[in-house]
Write an enzyme that holds these catalytic residues in place. Structure first.
Site, PDB file in Angstrom:
ATOM      1  N   ASP A   1      -5.454  -5.875  41.798  1.00 19.71           N
ATOM      2  CA  ASP A   1      -5.320  -6.510  43.165  1.00 19.71           C
ATOM      3  C   ASP A   1      -5.896  -5.611  44.818  1.00 19.71           C
ATOM      4  O   ASP A   1      -6.359  -5.688  45.398  1.00 19.71           O
ATOM      5  CB  ASP A   1      -3.795  -6.516  43.607  1.00 19.71           C
ATOM      6  CG  ASP A   1      -3.074  -6.984  45.344  1.00 19.71           C
ATOM      7  OD1 ASP A   1      -4.126  -7.541  45.650  1.00 19.71           O
ATOM      8  OD2 ASP A   1      -2.157  -6.777  44.443  1.00 19.71           O
TER       9      ASP A   1
ATOM     10  N   ASP B   1      -9.609  -5.619  46.957  1.00 22.28           N
ATOM     11  CA  ASP B   1      -9.323  -5.400  49.078  1.00 22.28           C
ATOM     12  C   ASP B   1     -10.258  -4.449  49.614  1.00 22.28           C
ATOM     13  O   ASP B   1     -11.313  -4.399  50.576  1.00 22.28           O
ATOM     14  CB  ASP B   1      -8.327  -5.568  49.611  1.00 22.28           C
ATOM     15  CG  ASP B   1      -7.275  -6.674  49.098  1.00 22.28           C
ATOM     16  OD1 ASP B   1      -7.887  -8.047  48.964  1.00 22.28           O
ATOM     17  OD2 ASP B   1      -6.365  -6.888  50.298  1.00 22.28           O
TER      18      ASP B   1
ATOM     19  N   TYR C   1       2.983  -7.517  37.975  1.00 24.87           N
ATOM     20  CA  TYR C   1       2.993  -8.823  38.522  1.00 24.87           C
ATOM     21  C   TYR C   1       3.712  -9.755  37.775  1.00 24.87           C
ATOM     22  O   TYR C   1       3.663 -10.667  37.950  1.00 24.87           O
ATOM     23  CB  TYR C   1       1.726  -9.779  38.658  1.00 24.87           C
ATOM     24  CG  TYR C   1       0.722  -9.485  39.582  1.00 24.87           C
ATOM     25  CD1 TYR C   1       0.808  -8.026  40.568  1.00 24.87           C
ATOM     26  CD2 TYR C   1       0.231 -10.366  40.648  1.00 24.87           C
ATOM     27  CE1 TYR C   1       0.186  -7.704  41.630  1.00 24.87           C
ATOM     28  CE2 TYR C   1       0.119  -9.678  42.265  1.00 24.87           C
ATOM     29  CZ  TYR C   1      -0.659  -8.871  42.341  1.00 24.87           C
ATOM     30  OH  TYR C   1      -0.858  -8.136  43.883  1.00 24.87           O
TER      31      TYR C   1
END
Ligand code: NAI
Length: 337
Positions: free
Chosen positions: A228, A232, A124
């Site tokens: 990340d 989810d 990131y």
């Protein structure tokens, strides 16, 4: 006590769900002065930037923000406000509790886990370049300082919440240096928390085990990118992004509380969005502000309403955003505690 809280209604369904959440939190007894700011595309016209300085100054002062979703236009050149906020305020920890809500349809029962995701580095960092035409490089940055800080956060969270185990998720069999450093730091920190068990899973195996036996997991500690993806995946275990809260936490107790879903432009302005994810983030915020009685009141209200038929359409009902919020307020009033 009256708290001063920064409010980012956001855009798309943001203003609708944020208004519903503010209504419920105040009905639960939260006394707050809200400092409201636009961000994202809506802020550009007035301020020439998606993250106006007065907004950042407000959060630095209040140390607490409730944030609705904000659209990130694809390919229009401005970076995500969410990533910008994390960087500007050094919100290094992303916390996502994931558990089954009563009467919310999901494939599993007994899920009660917490994702702790490092928020500041890893792939990131966005450090990409072209080495020669046809060859690009993307740099995965892992530091001792950030890995130790997030590991400590995970173990301290486990200790405070009386959770039993922290599982570090990694791919150190392949990325021996970067993920190797991540778990080395986790192992070091684990020694300071003898009452919390510590173990490790390789990320691919962890994903398989999560969809086979999610109830076996407790606190998951992950570097940014795996965090990340796995967070989810875990939201999907309990009914999706509409029912999972999130907090971004930084040094000196700064907290930004938001839903994990986006601005849902397809249903914006129709008063049909589900405010539950942001409301549960609001509950995390209440606990962060030591307003546990109000947090418990909201959770009892939510549980009562979900036991009945009033729910938004994404979770199988016909209620509007405001009808759902009104029902929770009525349930809290009837509860009387
Ligand atoms: P999305 O989460 O906005 O929508 C995906 C689907 O879920 C849509 O069908 C939407 O109607 C539904 N949905 C989402 N939230 C809902 C809710 N509360 N109640 C009922 N249905 C809901 O994801 P999408 O479409 O990929 O992103 C839209 C925009 O949101 C993009 O610009 C994206 O960058 C932004 N976004 C912002 C986030 C944030 O501010 N934290 C997080 C994720 C996306």
């Amino acid at each position: 006590m009256t708290h001063t809280i920064t409010l980012l209604p956001g855009d798309g369904i943001g203003p609708e769900v944020t208004a519903a959440v503010v209504q419920v939190l105040e009905a639960a007894g939260l006394s707050a002065t809200w400092e409201s700011f636009e961000a994202g595309a809506n802020a550009v016209a007035a301020h020439g930037t998606t993250l106006p300085e007065p907004l950042l100054a407000s959060i630095r002062k209040t140390r607490c923000a409730l944030k609705g979703p904000i659209t990130t236009p694809i390919g229009e050149g401005f970076t995500s406000v969410n990533v910008g906020l994390r960087k500007a305020l050094e919100l290094y920890a992303n916390l996502r509790p994931v558990w089954n809500l009563p009467n919310v349809k999901s494939r599993y029962e007994g899920v009660d886990l917490v994702i702790v995701r490092e928020n500041t580095e890893d792939l990131y960092a966005g450090l990409e370049h072209t080495v020669i035409p046809g060859v690009v490089e993307s740099l995965k940055i892992i530091t001792d300082a950030a890995s130790t800080r997030i590991a400590r956060f995970a173990f301290e969270h486990a200790r405070r919440q009386k959770r039993k185990r922290v599982t570090a998720v990694h791919k150190a069999n392949i990325m021996k240096l970067s993920d190797g450093l991540f778990i080395e730091c986790a192992r070091r920190v684990a020694k300071d928390f003898p009452e919390v068990q510590y173990d490790e899973r390789i990320v691919d195996a962890a994903c398989m085990q999560l969809v086979m036996f999610p109830e076996k997991f407790d606190v998951l500690l992950l570097p940014n990118l795996y965090g990340d993806i796995v967070s989810d995946l875990c939201a999907g275990l309990v009914g999706g992004l509409g029912v999972v809260p999130a907090a971004n936490l930084g040094a000196d107790g700064v907290g930004v509380f938001e839903a994990v879903h986006g601005s849902a432009p397809d249903i914006a302005g129709k008063n049909i969005a589900n405010p539950l994810a942001l409301l549960l983030s609001g509950v995390l915020m209440l606990r962060h502000l030591d307003e546990d009685a109000a947090a418990d009141r909201v959770m009892r209200g939510v549980t009562t309403v979900l036991a009945g038929a009033t729910r938004t359409r994404d979770i199988g009902g016909t209620a509007s955003t405001s009808e759902f919020a009104d029902a929770i307020c009525r349930a809290m009033e009837a509860d009387g505690r």
